[in-house]
Each structure stands twice: as C-alpha cells, then as structure tokens.
Design a protein around this motif. Structure first.
Motif, PDB file in Angstrom:
ATOM      1  N   LEU A   1       0.845  -1.200   0.000  1.00 28.84           N
ATOM      2  CA  LEU A   1       0.000   0.000   0.000  1.00 28.84           C
ATOM      3  C   LEU A   1       0.873   1.240   0.000  1.00 28.84           C
ATOM      4  O   LEU A   1       1.823   1.348   0.792  1.00 28.84           O
TER       5      LEU A   1
ATOM      6  N   TYR B   1      -3.353 -10.249  -0.495  1.00 28.22           N
ATOM      7  CA  TYR B   1      -4.312 -10.020  -1.575  1.00 28.22           C
ATOM      8  C   TYR B   1      -5.745 -10.255  -1.107  1.00 28.22           C
ATOM      9  O   TYR B   1      -6.649  -9.463  -1.423  1.00 28.22           O
TER      10      TYR B   1
ATOM     11  N   CYS C   1      -6.938  -7.512   1.050  1.00 35.06           N
ATOM     12  CA  CYS C   1      -7.195  -6.330   0.222  1.00 35.06           C
ATOM     13  C   CYS C   1      -8.554  -6.434  -0.477  1.00 35.06           C
ATOM     14  O   CYS C   1      -9.292  -5.452  -0.562  1.00 35.06           O
TER      15      CYS C   1
ATOM     16  N   GLN D   1     -11.258  -5.827   2.109  1.00 37.54           N
ATOM     17  CA  GLN D   1     -11.327  -4.395   2.426  1.00 37.54           C
ATOM     18  C   GLN D   1     -12.015  -3.620   1.314  1.00 37.54           C
ATOM     19  O   GLN D   1     -12.859  -2.750   1.565  1.00 37.54           O
TER      20      GLN D   1
ATOM     21  N   CYS E   1      -7.441  -0.246  -0.017  1.00 41.80           N
ATOM     22  CA  CYS E   1      -7.801  -1.027  -1.205  1.00 41.80           C
ATOM     23  C   CYS E   1      -9.200  -0.663  -1.678  1.00 41.80           C
ATOM     24  O   CYS E   1     -10.130  -0.551  -0.873  1.00 41.80           O
TER      25      CYS E   1
END
Length: 410
Positions: free
Chosen positions: A13, A95, A98, A101, A179
């Motif tokens: 990020l 992943y 993410c 999220q 994300c």
C-alpha cells in the motif's frame, strides 16, 4: 516484463503521504475521529434498540446508517492508522485481505445511498399519507426495506469485485491509502474494458436512482405542504426532511470532491485525503445531525445526562409542545377543558409531593384520578400501582401512593 511479479499474494500500500512533522498530528486527528465515530454511532444504535419510544420506522431505518458507518470505518481506519506509523516499504497487505477491504468499502458507499433512498420513502409516506402510515410502514415493510437496501448493494458490489478478481495481476503496488476496486484492477496487465464499463454503469445507475428518488419524494412532499397550508405539518416536515437532506448532501458532496480530484492527477495527494474524509466526515456528522434534529433522541439524552434543571420552564414548555405535536400527528384532539390534570415532570431531584394535596385527591371521589387510590383489604394501606418503567414509577401517582403508605399512622 521480467521485473513483473505475476499473481503475487502480497501487495504494498502506498498509504497517505505525510511529512515527519505532520505524521503524529495527522495520526492523532484520525485516531480521535475514529474513536468519536465509533462512540457516537454505537451510542445511537444502542439508544434506538433500547429506548421503546424510538422503536419507530424512521429511527429503525436510520439505524442502518450508523451500523454501516461502524462496519466501514472499522475496516479502513485501524489499517490506515497502523500504516501511518510504518515506513512505505513495510506497508504490506495480503491479496485476500485487500479484496475484503475493497468489498466492505464499496458496500459502505453503496449502502449509504440505498439506505437514504428507503429513508426518503419513509418520509414520503409519513407526510403525504399520514393516516395510512402505520398500515404501510409496519414491521414487515421495515424489514423488506432494510433487506433490499443491503441486498441490492451486496449484489452490485459483488459483481463489481467479481469482475476484478478474475484478472491476472502483474503489479503489486496499490497507489491508494486503502484497497478499492479501481486500485485492484489497475494491478492487472490485461484489458479492463469490461470493468470500466460496469463501473461507470454502476455509478450512473446508483447516483441516478439516489438523486431521482430524492427529487421525486421531496417534490411531492413540497406539493403536499403547499396545498394543505398546515403550519404544524409544514414545521414537522421541514424538521425531518432537513435532517435527511443534510445527511444526503454531506455524503454527496464528499463523494463529488473525490470524483473531481480524479480528473487532476497532479493533486493525487489531495485526492487520497479526500477519499479518507469521504468516510470520516459523513460518519462523524450523521449522529450529530440526527441527535440535534430529533426531538426524541435529544429529550432522551437530556434525561440521561441530566441537562434539565429543576423549575426549568423552557424544558416544561418543550415537553408540552412535543405532546401537542404528537396529538396532531396522530389525529388526536387535546381537549384542555376536559383534562383535569396534565402533569409533565422530569426534575432531577426526588419528588416532594405535598401530603395535603395527595390526601385531597384520595378523598375527592369526583377527581379523575381518585380511582388510582384504592385501599387494600386491611384498609390501612393503599394498593401500589404497577410500574413497568422507572419513568412512570417516579411520576406523581406512584410516588403519591408510596407517600401515603409511608406516612405515620394517626
């Protein structure tokens, strides 16, 4: 192409870029904002579900909004706060985390619109069809509206993220503080034409339905208020509708700022900050706006924190006005000429009723409340009144019975 990492399950990020001098002030600002959002929204949800006077369709539908704010900010803010204290190279996320999220964040923004849409329908029925309101907005209708608001958002966002996770990834850097769908499909080197088309269609349909429902319902509400020319109705409509419109405008303007800044790549840092504030500002202001505008919530909080003082005439007048407005809303006539006693009391200290007045009511058979004072078979004590709530238990008549029973025997 040799430097690309295909389908990596560890992403990086970019986070929010802040200088070393601004890092801790920004961290504490977002931390305090997050704590306030959680405290205020959890408090509103707890208040609506525990206070029986708030078990109304308007508040039950509104309760979806703080629940949505709690879920959305709980997914984004803790991760954002943790990343702010880490160097950019250590801001790693899996992943799958993410994707979760991104799904919750898009659910948050979509559900905010659908919840406000069903709330506008509730206001339309309450103002334009007041006599049928209780029939239309029953428990089943409230459940149907709630399920539809969350269900439609779930399906739309599910398709949005489903089109993204099918893509192969050749990048690992997410150029965003958190994300989202756009950040995820930008990791792919494949064609994202379908994603762009569905994303644009999704946004246009959602905004058109949201804005269209507001215009349609509030135009009809305005027409009803102008034709009926009822000052009490217009005042009630203005109060409830202004609250709803304020919440909608705050959310809409916050989202428009993010969309506009997307057109200016050189302001990417401002866009990231605006994207965070899109979740922080509405979530923090919603409970304040409804708490200030709602008479029921304001009155309950005043009683809890004891803001009303003894002999406060303004508070008494507010309570009487609320009772009068309630009678008007429910098509009841408050006939003061036939009302023997209308007692509205909410003082902090314990009641100190005059024994002389209590004895006078107990002995006066013509008094409207004389039947409440019945003696037990022994004839020495009065029968206590059944009190299901502390508010009634501390009111005049239960206290008066207790006073008579505790008085010394002559």
């Amino acid at each position: 192409m040799g430097n690309y990492t295909y389908n990596s399950f560890t992403l990086q990020l970019e986070g929010l870029k802040v200088s070393d001098d601004s890092m801790y002030p920004a961290f504490f600002f977002f931390l305090i904002s997050y704590l306030f959002i959680m405290f205020s929204n959890v408090g509103i949800v707890f208040l609506v579900f525990t206070e029986k006077s708030l078990h109304q369709p308007m508040y039950l539908l509104f309760c979806n909004l703080p629940i949505n704010d709690i879920i959305g900010n709980s997914i984004m803010m803790p991760r954002l706060l943790a990343d702010m204290l880490l160097p950019p190279s250590e801001r790693l996320i899996s992943y799958y985390e993410c994707v979760v999220q991104a799904f919750i964040i898009h659910m948050f923004s979509t559900t905010s619109h659908t919840i406000l849409m069903i709330m506008s329908f509730d206001r339309y029925v309450a103002i334009c069809n007041p006599l049928r309101y209780a029939t239309i907005m029953n428990k089943k209708m409230v459940i149907k509206l709630t399920v539809s608001a969350w269900g439609v958002a779930f399906v739309l966002v599910g398709i949005l993220l489903g089109l993204t996770i099918r893509l192969n990834r050749c990048r690992t850097l997410i150029s965003h503080p958190f994300c989202d769908n756009a950040s995820l499909f930008k990791l792919s080197c494949e064609s994202v034409f379908i994603n762009n088309v569905y994303g644009l269609t999704f946004t246009v349909v959602l905004l058109t339905a949201s804005i269209g429902s507001m215009i349609l319902t509030y135009s009809k509400i305005t027409a009803v208020c102008l034709t009926r020319k009822n000052k009490s109705l217009n005042s009630k409509a203005l109060q409830t509708c202004s609250t709803h419109l304020s919440v909608f405008m705050i959310m809409f303007l916050s989202g428009m700022v993010v969309i506009i800044l997307h057109r200016f790549p050189k302001y990417s840092d401002y866009r990231k900050l605006a994207a965070i504030l899109f979740y922080v500002v509405p979530s923090g202001l919603n409970p304040i706006i409804y708490g200030v505008q709602s008479a029921e919530i304001r009155r309950f909080l005043s009683n809890v924190f004891q803001f009303r003082k003894n002999n406060d005439e303004s508070a008494y007048r507010e309570e009487v006005q609320h009772l009068s407005a309630w009678c008007i809303d429910n098509n009841l006539a408050l006939n003061t000429k036939k009302t023997k006693d209308l007692i509205v009391d909410f003082r902090e200290s314990k009641h100190k009723w005059s024994p002389r007045r209590v004895h006078r009511i107990a002995k006066d058979s013509s008094h409207a409340s004389h039947k409440l004072f019945t003696r037990l078979p022994s004839g020495r004590r009065y029968r206590s009144l059944l009190s299901k709530t502390s508010q009634f238990r501390n009111s005049f008549f239960p206290s008066a019975v207790t006073l008579l029973n505790s008085a010394p025997r002559q």
